[in-house]
Design a protein around this motif. Structure first.
Motif, mmCIF file in Angstrom:
data_model
loop_
_atom_site.group_PDB
_atom_site.id
_atom_site.type_symbol
_atom_site.label_atom_id
_atom_site.label_comp_id
_atom_site.label_asym_id
_atom_site.label_seq_id
_atom_site.Cartn_x
_atom_site.Cartn_y
_atom_site.Cartn_z
ATOM 1 N N PRO A 1 0.825 -1.213 0.000
ATOM 2 C CA PRO A 1 0.000 0.000 0.000
ATOM 3 C C PRO A 1 0.860 1.264 0.000
ATOM 4 N N TYR A 2 0.328 2.305 -0.602
ATOM 5 C CA TYR A 2 1.043 3.581 -0.690
ATOM 6 C C TYR A 2 1.405 4.071 0.709
ATOM 7 N N GLY A 3 2.642 4.406 0.893
ATOM 8 C CA GLY A 3 3.123 4.952 2.162
ATOM 9 C C GLY A 3 3.375 3.911 3.241
ATOM 10 N N SER A 4 3.285 2.633 2.893
ATOM 11 C CA SER A 4 3.480 1.580 3.880
ATOM 12 C C SER A 4 4.838 0.919 3.680
ATOM 13 N N ALA A 5 5.403 0.453 4.767
ATOM 14 C CA ALA A 5 6.690 -0.239 4.685
ATOM 15 C C ALA A 5 6.503 -1.752 4.585
ATOM 16 N N THR A 6 5.288 -2.206 4.792
ATOM 17 C CA THR A 6 5.044 -3.656 4.783
ATOM 18 C C THR A 6 4.340 -4.088 3.504
ATOM 19 N N ILE A 7 4.575 -5.328 3.154
ATOM 20 C CA ILE A 7 3.937 -5.927 1.978
ATOM 21 C C ILE A 7 2.773 -6.784 2.455
ATOM 22 N N GLU A 8 1.639 -6.610 1.819
ATOM 23 C CA GLU A 8 0.459 -7.417 2.145
ATOM 24 C C GLU A 8 0.379 -8.589 1.175
ATOM 25 N N HIS A 9 0.019 -9.755 1.707
ATOM 26 C CA HIS A 9 -0.161 -10.940 0.878
ATOM 27 C C HIS A 9 -1.648 -11.295 0.847
ATOM 28 N N ILE A 10 -2.158 -11.456 -0.330
ATOM 29 C CA ILE A 10 -3.560 -11.837 -0.509
ATOM 30 C C ILE A 10 -3.577 -13.148 -1.287
ATOM 31 N N ILE A 11 -4.308 -14.117 -0.768
ATOM 32 C CA ILE A 11 -4.440 -15.401 -1.472
ATOM 33 C C ILE A 11 -5.792 -15.413 -2.166
ATOM 34 N N ARG A 12 -5.758 -15.556 -3.454
ATOM 35 C CA ARG A 12 -6.987 -15.621 -4.252
ATOM 36 C C ARG A 12 -7.197 -17.067 -4.710
ATOM 37 N N THR A 13 -8.412 -17.531 -4.544
ATOM 38 C CA THR A 13 -8.758 -18.891 -4.957
ATOM 39 C C THR A 13 -9.752 -18.813 -6.105
ATOM 40 N N SER A 14 -9.483 -19.560 -7.140
ATOM 41 C CA SER A 14 -10.444 -19.662 -8.242
ATOM 42 C C SER A 14 -10.732 -21.135 -8.491
ATOM 43 N N LYS A 15 -11.974 -21.411 -8.836
ATOM 44 C CA LYS A 15 -12.377 -22.790 -9.117
ATOM 45 C C LYS A 15 -12.802 -22.894 -10.571
ATOM 46 N N ARG A 16 -12.346 -23.966 -11.183
ATOM 47 C CA ARG A 16 -12.768 -24.281 -12.547
ATOM 48 C C ARG A 16 -13.288 -25.710 -12.538
ATOM 49 N N TYR A 17 -14.391 -25.912 -13.226
ATOM 50 C CA TYR A 17 -15.033 -27.223 -13.242
ATOM 51 C C TYR A 17 -14.776 -27.910 -14.573
ATOM 52 N N TYR A 18 -14.525 -29.216 -14.478
ATOM 53 C CA TYR A 18 -14.272 -30.032 -15.658
ATOM 54 C C TYR A 18 -15.215 -31.216 -15.656
ATOM 55 N N MET A 19 -15.604 -31.608 -16.844
ATOM 56 C CA MET A 19 -16.482 -32.754 -17.009
ATOM 57 C C MET A 19 -15.733 -33.819 -17.794
ATOM 58 N N LEU A 20 -15.813 -35.050 -17.319
ATOM 59 C CA LEU A 20 -15.212 -36.169 -18.029
ATOM 60 C C LEU A 20 -16.338 -36.976 -18.654
ATOM 61 N N MET A 21 -16.327 -37.013 -19.967
ATOM 62 C CA MET A 21 -17.354 -37.749 -20.691
ATOM 63 C C MET A 21 -16.712 -38.332 -21.935
ATOM 64 N N ASN A 22 -16.924 -39.621 -22.147
ATOM 65 C CA ASN A 22 -16.325 -40.307 -23.297
ATOM 66 C C ASN A 22 -14.804 -40.136 -23.305
ATOM 67 N N GLU A 23 -14.194 -40.256 -22.122
ATOM 68 C CA GLU A 23 -12.744 -40.169 -21.950
ATOM 69 C C GLU A 23 -12.157 -38.822 -22.376
ATOM 70 N N ARG A 24 -12.989 -37.780 -22.339
ATOM 71 C CA ARG A 24 -12.539 -36.434 -22.685
ATOM 72 C C ARG A 24 -12.796 -35.501 -21.511
ATOM 73 N N LEU A 25 -11.812 -34.718 -21.143
ATOM 74 C CA LEU A 25 -11.939 -33.752 -20.059
ATOM 75 C C LEU A 25 -12.229 -32.389 -20.672
ATOM 76 N N VAL A 26 -13.358 -31.790 -20.269
ATOM 77 C CA VAL A 26 -13.808 -30.533 -20.862
ATOM 78 C C VAL A 26 -14.067 -29.506 -19.762
ATOM 79 N N LEU A 27 -13.531 -28.302 -19.925
ATOM 80 C CA LEU A 27 -13.808 -27.201 -19.008
ATOM 81 C C LEU A 27 -15.258 -26.779 -19.233
ATOM 82 N N VAL A 28 -16.042 -26.689 -18.148
ATOM 83 C CA VAL A 28 -17.463 -26.363 -18.308
ATOM 84 C C VAL A 28 -17.907 -25.244 -17.372
ATOM 85 N N LYS A 29 -18.931 -24.549 -17.833
ATOM 86 C CA LYS A 29 -19.698 -23.610 -17.023
ATOM 87 C C LYS A 29 -21.119 -24.147 -17.046
ATOM 88 N N MET A 30 -21.953 -23.714 -16.110
ATOM 89 C CA MET A 30 -23.310 -24.262 -16.010
ATOM 90 C C MET A 30 -24.070 -24.141 -17.336
#
Length: 121
Positions: free
Chosen positions: A34-63
């Motif tokens: 942050p501006y004017g700060s001497a320390t570094i902030e750490h933020i952990i962001r999590t994202s989820k992606r869904y995959y479908m396995l059908m007919n031996e194929r892995l596909v990224l899917v949304k609803m």
């Protein structure tokens, strides 16, 4: 099969059957000072992606992608989604939808009396 990106990742199995559902959780650590700060902030962001396995194929899917991919039962799935008020934001709803789809494909082993009397079983 998995793309090159997925070869170095772990997928968590949410449901299995004719159509398997998997989730990939990516964690990214962002460092900000942050501006004017001497320390570094750490933020952990999590994202989820869904995959479908059908007919031996892995596909990224949304609803919204699911019904066209599961077109053999799309009408029944659409009705189920509406009846149960399923959301694409809720992982449990994804699991319910895929479990329902897979239940529609379970073989029935009931034998009618006619089949038995004709000597088929």
């Amino acid at each position: 099969m998995p793309t090159a990106e997925l070869k170095q990742k772990w997928l968590r199995i949410l449901t299995e059957g004719n159509a398997g559902l998997f989730v990939l959780c990516d964690k990214v650590i962002e460092e900000t000072k942050p501006y004017g700060s001497a320390t570094i902030e750490h933020i952990i962001r999590t994202s989820k992606r869904y995959y479908m396995l059908m007919n031996e194929r892995l596909v990224l899917v949304k609803m919204q992608d699911v019904l066209p991919l599961l077109k053999d039962k799309a009408g029944q799935l659409q009705l189920y989604m509406k009846e149960k008020n399923l959301s694409d934001k809720n992982e449990e709803d994804w699991i319910k939808l895929f479990d329902y789809y897979n239940s529609l494909h379970k073989p029935t082993h009931e034998i009618s009396e006619q089949q038995v009397s004709r000597g088929r079983y």
